[in-house]
Design a protein around this motif. Structure first.
Motif, PDB file in Angstrom:
ATOM      1  N   GLU A 250      50.163 -50.625 -26.700  1.00 46.77           N
ATOM      2  CA  GLU A 250      50.991 -51.674 -26.100  1.00 46.77           C
ATOM      3  C   GLU A 250      52.084 -52.133 -27.048  1.00 46.77           C
ATOM      4  O   GLU A 250      53.262 -52.234 -26.678  1.00 46.77           O
ATOM      5  N   ARG A 251      51.727 -52.395 -28.297  1.00 48.35           N
ATOM      6  CA  ARG A 251      52.716 -52.858 -29.262  1.00 48.35           C
ATOM      7  C   ARG A 251      53.684 -51.751 -29.664  1.00 48.35           C
ATOM      8  O   ARG A 251      54.867 -52.005 -29.900  1.00 48.35           O
ATOM      9  N   ALA A 252      53.208 -50.519 -29.699  1.00 45.03           N
ATOM     10  CA  ALA A 252      54.080 -49.399 -30.049  1.00 45.03           C
ATOM     11  C   ALA A 252      55.147 -49.187 -28.986  1.00 45.03           C
ATOM     12  O   ALA A 252      56.326 -48.984 -29.296  1.00 45.03           O
ATOM     13  N   VAL A 253      54.732 -49.241 -27.711  1.00 47.51           N
ATOM     14  CA  VAL A 253      55.703 -49.080 -26.619  1.00 47.51           C
ATOM     15  C   VAL A 253      56.673 -50.255 -26.602  1.00 47.51           C
ATOM     16  O   VAL A 253      57.881 -50.079 -26.383  1.00 47.51           O
ATOM     17  N   ALA A 254      56.172 -51.455 -26.842  1.00 45.76           N
ATOM     18  CA  ALA A 254      57.055 -52.621 -26.897  1.00 45.76           C
ATOM     19  C   ALA A 254      58.099 -52.455 -27.994  1.00 45.76           C
ATOM     20  O   ALA A 254      59.271 -52.820 -27.815  1.00 45.76           O
ATOM     21  N   ALA A 255      57.703 -51.890 -29.119  1.00 44.34           N
ATOM     22  CA  ALA A 255      58.650 -51.660 -30.212  1.00 44.34           C
ATOM     23  C   ALA A 255      59.731 -50.665 -29.795  1.00 44.34           C
ATOM     24  O   ALA A 255      60.908 -50.833 -30.130  1.00 44.34           O
ATOM     25  N   LEU A 256      59.339 -49.618 -29.061  1.00 46.26           N
ATOM     26  CA  LEU A 256      60.328 -48.656 -28.575  1.00 46.26           C
ATOM     27  C   LEU A 256      61.305 -49.310 -27.611  1.00 46.26           C
ATOM     28  O   LEU A 256      62.515 -49.048 -27.657  1.00 46.26           O
ATOM     29  N   LEU A 257      60.787 -50.157 -26.728  1.00 47.60           N
ATOM     30  CA  LEU A 257      61.649 -50.819 -25.755  1.00 47.60           C
ATOM     31  C   LEU A 257      62.615 -51.774 -26.448  1.00 47.60           C
ATOM     32  O   LEU A 257      63.794 -51.852 -26.077  1.00 47.60           O
ATOM     33  N   ARG A 258      62.128 -52.488 -27.454  1.00 52.96           N
ATOM     34  CA  ARG A 258      63.031 -53.379 -28.208  1.00 52.96           C
ATOM     35  C   ARG A 258      64.099 -52.570 -28.922  1.00 52.96           C
ATOM     36  O   ARG A 258      65.280 -52.957 -28.948  1.00 52.96           O
ATOM     37  N   ALA A 259      63.722 -51.434 -29.493  1.00 53.25           N
ATOM     38  CA  ALA A 259      64.695 -50.591 -30.182  1.00 53.25           C
ATOM     39  C   ALA A 259      65.746 -50.069 -29.228  1.00 53.25           C
ATOM     40  O   ALA A 259      66.929 -49.994 -29.556  1.00 53.25           O
ATOM     41  N   ASP A 260      65.312 -49.714 -28.015  1.00 55.43           N
ATOM     42  CA  ASP A 260      66.259 -49.209 -27.020  1.00 55.43           C
ATOM     43  C   ASP A 260      67.262 -50.293 -26.626  1.00 55.43           C
ATOM     44  O   ASP A 260      68.464 -50.033 -26.520  1.00 55.43           O
ATOM     45  N   ARG A 261      66.756 -51.498 -26.405  1.00 51.38           N
ATOM     46  CA  ARG A 261      67.645 -52.597 -26.017  1.00 51.38           C
ATOM     47  C   ARG A 261      68.633 -52.941 -27.111  1.00 51.38           C
ATOM     48  O   ARG A 261      69.758 -53.358 -26.853  1.00 51.38           O
ATOM     49  N   ALA A 262      68.194 -52.738 -28.367  1.00 48.12           N
ATOM     50  CA  ALA A 262      69.074 -53.024 -29.497  1.00 48.12           C
ATOM     51  C   ALA A 262      69.982 -51.853 -29.835  1.00 48.12           C
ATOM     52  O   ALA A 262      70.841 -51.955 -30.712  1.00 48.12           O
ATOM     53  N   GLY A 263      69.763 -50.695 -29.145  1.00 51.76           N
ATOM     54  CA  GLY A 263      70.567 -49.515 -29.425  1.00 51.76           C
ATOM     55  C   GLY A 263      70.221 -48.875 -30.740  1.00 51.76           C
ATOM     56  O   GLY A 263      71.060 -48.202 -31.359  1.00 51.76           O
ATOM     57  N   ALA A 264      68.979 -49.073 -31.201  1.00 53.31           N
ATOM     58  CA  ALA A 264      68.592 -48.549 -32.511  1.00 53.31           C
ATOM     59  C   ALA A 264      68.389 -47.048 -32.467  1.00 53.31           C
ATOM     60  O   ALA A 264      67.961 -46.485 -31.471  1.00 53.31           O
ATOM     61  N   SER A 265      68.653 -46.394 -33.578  1.00 53.93           N
ATOM     62  CA  SER A 265      68.550 -44.945 -33.640  1.00 53.93           C
ATOM     63  C   SER A 265      67.115 -44.451 -33.713  1.00 53.93           C
ATOM     64  O   SER A 265      66.855 -43.269 -33.560  1.00 53.93           O
ATOM     65  N   ARG A 266      66.145 -45.383 -33.974  1.00 52.39           N
ATOM     66  CA  ARG A 266      64.783 -44.928 -34.095  1.00 52.39           C
ATOM     67  C   ARG A 266      64.182 -44.565 -32.726  1.00 52.39           C
ATOM     68  O   ARG A 266      63.084 -44.060 -32.642  1.00 52.39           O
ATOM     69  N   MET A 267      64.931 -44.838 -31.658  1.00 49.10           N
ATOM     70  CA  MET A 267      64.459 -44.504 -30.321  1.00 49.10           C
ATOM     71  C   MET A 267      64.672 -43.018 -30.115  1.00 49.10           C
ATOM     72  O   MET A 267      65.684 -42.550 -29.608  1.00 49.10           O
ATOM     73  N   VAL A 268      63.715 -42.219 -30.545  1.00 52.02           N
ATOM     74  CA  VAL A 268      63.878 -40.772 -30.565  1.00 52.02           C
ATOM     75  C   VAL A 268      62.780 -40.107 -29.778  1.00 52.02           C
ATOM     76  O   VAL A 268      61.736 -40.682 -29.507  1.00 52.02           O
ATOM     77  N   THR A 269      63.041 -38.860 -29.408  1.00 52.98           N
ATOM     78  CA  THR A 269      62.014 -38.023 -28.785  1.00 52.98           C
ATOM     79  C   THR A 269      61.441 -37.110 -29.838  1.00 52.98           C
ATOM     80  O   THR A 269      62.163 -36.443 -30.551  1.00 52.98           O
ATOM     81  N   THR A 270      60.118 -37.088 -29.942  1.00 55.47           N
ATOM     82  CA  THR A 270      59.456 -36.161 -30.857  1.00 55.47           C
ATOM     83  C   THR A 270      58.733 -35.135 -30.062  1.00 55.47           C
ATOM     84  O   THR A 270      58.240 -35.396 -28.978  1.00 55.47           O
ATOM     85  N   GLY A 271      58.649 -33.950 -30.576  1.00 52.11           N
ATOM     86  CA  GLY A 271      57.965 -32.861 -29.844  1.00 52.11           C
ATOM     87  C   GLY A 271      58.988 -32.003 -29.128  1.00 52.11           C
ATOM     88  O   GLY A 271      60.122 -32.412 -28.843  1.00 52.11           O
ATOM     89  N   GLU A 272      58.577 -30.803 -28.824  1.00 52.48           N
ATOM     90  CA  GLU A 272      59.471 -29.841 -28.214  1.00 52.48           C
ATOM     91  C   GLU A 272      59.466 -29.999 -26.703  1.00 52.48           C
ATOM     92  O   GLU A 272      58.455 -30.340 -26.101  1.00 52.48           O
ATOM     93  N   ALA A 273      60.586 -29.746 -26.087  1.00 55.23           N
ATOM     94  CA  ALA A 273      60.635 -29.678 -24.630  1.00 55.23           C
ATOM     95  C   ALA A 273      59.891 -28.449 -24.181  1.00 55.23           C
ATOM     96  O   ALA A 273      59.940 -27.426 -24.843  1.00 55.23           O
ATOM     97  N   PRO A 274      59.161 -28.553 -23.024  1.00 51.14           N
ATOM     98  CA  PRO A 274      58.413 -27.390 -22.562  1.00 51.14           C
ATOM     99  C   PRO A 274      59.335 -26.264 -22.158  1.00 51.14           C
ATOM    100  O   PRO A 274      60.454 -26.497 -21.747  1.00 51.14           O
TER     101      PRO A 274
END
Length: 258
Positions: free
Chosen positions: A234-258
């Motif tokens: 819950e807190r990890a997803v909230a952190a991602l959402l806050r980063a997205d709203r702030a336009g932070a670069s840490r909002m990244v995708t990890t892992g390969e696309a299928p």
């Protein structure tokens, strides 16, 4: 690419899926990989595209572009692959006049050549005490257990569970999560969506976060915790959402696309 998918345990995958309804773009280039023996949580706020993605995977909605693959083979636009998927919708709409036993028997009759142990299903989901009662007089939690029994009736390779613990009391919720863990251990690829993220802690292996129809994060829950420095989902997803709203670069995708 196909050989890589099969060797990596990918059972069901979406590759570059796009879907729009009129001028509204709902999914934009979505990649998703459901792996055998792992639970993938697909998360996102309302309107992020989760329901449409589920429908595309189930073949209920056809994508405008992209492909759905099962065991490395493109199955877009076909029907037979759906026999290998068990689906548990958030709000099952069973006929009120039918009992759980009648519903299970009816579903079984749709695949007469596939062996099913109805009694085992009834016991597995603890519905024996009301299995012959009309579903119209059953509680929401009781109907949800029947919903789970239907989804797993044919022992599918892939499970898509939409808010599976909705309406369940704590005992029933814990029992269903134990069942999901058992199915994961049996090698099934499982997709779960839920707004109650605390229900998914300890159950989820991989996380996909959708925002405005795009994958904003895809990776293991361990990698997500490392990226966000948070311990709970819950807190990890909230952190991602806050980063997205702030336009932070840490909002990244990890892992390969299928």
């Amino acid at each position: 690419m196909i050989a890589e998918m099969m060797s990596d345990g990918v059972r069901l995958a979406a590759r570059g899926v796009h879907k729009a309804f009129g001028a509204v773009r709902v999914l934009e280039g979505v990649h998703l990989a459901l792996r055998a023996g792992r639970v993938t949580a697909v998360l996102g706020p309302n309107g992020s595209g989760k329901t449409t993605l589920n429908k595309v995977l189930l073949g209920l909605v056809r994508a405008d572009a992209g492909a759905i693959m099962l065991d490395g083979r493109v199955v877009t636009g076909t029907d037979a692959y759906r026999r290998r998927i068990g689906y548990m919708p958030q709000a099952p709409r069973f006929p009120d006049n039918l009992s759980a036993r009648e519903v299970l028997t009816l579903v079984q009759s749709l695949r007469p050549t596939e062996p099913v142990d109805l009694d085992a299903s009834i016991q597995r989901f603890d519905i024996a005490t009301y299995v012959d009662r009309p579903l119209g007089v059953c509680s929401g939690g009781q109907r949800q257990r029947v919903n789970a029994a239907v989804a797993l009736l044919f022992s599918p390779d892939v499970l898509i569970l939409d808010e599976p613990t909705a309406g369940l009391d704590p005992v029933a919720s814990a029992a269903l999560k134990d069942r999901i863990a058992i199915e994961r251990a049996a090698g099934r690829a499982i997709l779960v969506t839920s707004h109650v993220l605390s229900e998914l802690d300890g159950l989820t292996d991989d996380v996909v976060l959708l925002l405005d129809g795009r994958v904003q994060y895809e990776g293991s829950i361990d990698a997500l915790r490392e990226v966000t420095s948070e311990r709970t989902l819950e807190r990890a997803v909230a952190a991602l959402l806050r980063a997205d709203r702030a336009g932070a670069s840490r909002m990244v995708t990890t892992g390969e696309a299928p």
